[in-house]
Enzyme design. Structure first.
Site, PDB file in Angstrom:
ATOM      1  N   MET A   9       0.725  -1.209   0.100  1.00  0.00           N
ATOM      2  CA  MET A   9      -0.084  -0.227   0.021  1.00  0.00           C
ATOM      3  C   MET A   9       0.605   1.352   0.110  1.00  0.00           C
ATOM      4  O   MET A   9       0.380   2.195  -0.384  1.00  0.00           O
ATOM      5  CB  MET A   9      -0.979  -0.016   1.443  1.00  0.00           C
ATOM      6  CG  MET A   9      -1.927   1.207   1.273  1.00  0.00           C
ATOM      7  SD  MET A   9      -2.631   1.268   2.754  1.00  0.00           S
ATOM      8  CE  MET A   9      -1.378   1.948   3.816  1.00  0.00           C
ATOM      9  N   TYR A  10       1.984   1.337   0.411  1.00  0.00           N
ATOM     10  CA  TYR A  10       3.008   2.350   0.611  1.00  0.00           C
ATOM     11  C   TYR A  10       3.362   3.139  -0.663  1.00  0.00           C
ATOM     12  O   TYR A  10       3.085   2.239  -1.666  1.00  0.00           O
ATOM     13  CB  TYR A  10       4.284   2.077   1.347  1.00  0.00           C
ATOM     14  CG  TYR A  10       4.182   1.482   2.794  1.00  0.00           C
ATOM     15  CD1 TYR A  10       2.855   1.750   3.456  1.00  0.00           C
ATOM     16  CD2 TYR A  10       5.180   0.963   3.423  1.00  0.00           C
ATOM     17  CE1 TYR A  10       2.705   1.397   4.896  1.00  0.00           C
ATOM     18  CE2 TYR A  10       5.097   0.834   4.721  1.00  0.00           C
ATOM     19  CZ  TYR A  10       3.980   0.995   5.422  1.00  0.00           C
ATOM     20  OH  TYR A  10       3.747   0.541   7.041  1.00  0.00           O
ATOM     21  N   PRO A  11       3.678   4.319  -0.748  1.00  0.00           N
ATOM     22  CA  PRO A  11       3.452   5.326   0.406  1.00  0.00           C
ATOM     23  C   PRO A  11       2.385   5.736   1.065  1.00  0.00           C
ATOM     24  O   PRO A  11       1.120   5.604   0.363  1.00  0.00           O
ATOM     25  CB  PRO A  11       4.432   6.338  -0.176  1.00  0.00           C
ATOM     26  CG  PRO A  11       3.925   6.702  -1.693  1.00  0.00           C
ATOM     27  CD  PRO A  11       3.814   4.964  -1.987  1.00  0.00           C
TER      28      PRO A  11
END
Length: 227
Positions: free
Chosen positions: A52-54
């Site tokens: 999911m990052y950032p």
């Protein structure tokens, strides 16, 4: 740099772990690579990321952090010099995440396998040392929420037995060495541990990554006893 065993997994990690959730939003790829080099040069061997990052999450930057790390691994090599952790995203209606993460993500067998293989490809590695469930699929009090409101009687989520069985399959295939939890509750943590106790051939939850700081001390209530 002091090292400790990650739970009972046999994996030795530095006391300090390098978080990466700003890379691709607040930090450029060059800055990310500089931080990685600096961390390893100073004895930090533990790197934590997530599909999911950032953050804050959005469709335009989804998976960018893993891509930055993958480019660094491809350039640097020597994969066994460090411990790499990533996470599979759970479902949420916030920021329309469900619409672009695998078309509506959950922790079913198909979704976990798809997410893991995609992370391995982005990270330019054959295996993850630690693969974490980023937050529960269930509707519970994570990300700073306190208390649980009435749950819908027809609420559906992947059975924990199925989740652990799938993670065990990934362990047997050599794609992950261990699995961990994140933003999990005492009830959920015990359910995962009980699955291993009922069948020791399945992997045991090695770790839990929950918030704990001066503004959020909820970990002390129930999770500290379990830890």
């Amino acid at each position: 740099m002091e090292q400790r065993e990650l739970g009972k997994s046999g994996i030795m990690v530095s006391k300090i772990c390098l978080g990466t959730m700003t890379w691709g939003e607040q930090n450029t790829e060059a800055q990310a690579h500089e931080q990685l080099d600096y961390a390893l040069a100073n004895g930090v061997n533990f790197i934590d990321t997530a599909e999911m990052y950032p953050v804050p999450p959005c469709q335009e930057t989804y998976t960018r952090t893993e891509q930055y790390i993958g480019n660094w691994i491809k350039r640097r090599g020597r994969r066994d010099d460090f411990v790499l952790a990533s996470k599979v995203a759970g479902p949420t209606g916030a920021n329309n995440l469900d619409s672009y993460i695998r078309g509506g993500n959950d922790f079913s067998r198909a979704q976990i396998i798809e997410a893991c293989e995609a992370s391995l490809k982005r990270l330019n590695t054959d295996y993850l040392d630690l693969y974490q469930l980023h937050w529960p699929e269930r509707q519970v009090n994570f990300f700073g929420r306190l208390g649980v409101s009435a749950l819908a009687e027809n609420e559906r989520f992947t059975p924990i037995n199925e989740i652990v069985d799938t993670l065990g399959e990934l362990v047997r295939q050599g794609k992950i060495r261990a699995f961990g939890l994140s933003n999990e509750t005492p009830w959920g943590t015990m359910r995962y541990l009980n699955r291993h106790e009922a069948n020791p051939e399945l992997p045991r939850a090695a770790s839990v990554q929950n918030p704990y700081n001066l503004l959020n001390r909820s970990y002390e209530v129930g999770m500290s006893e379990i830890s």
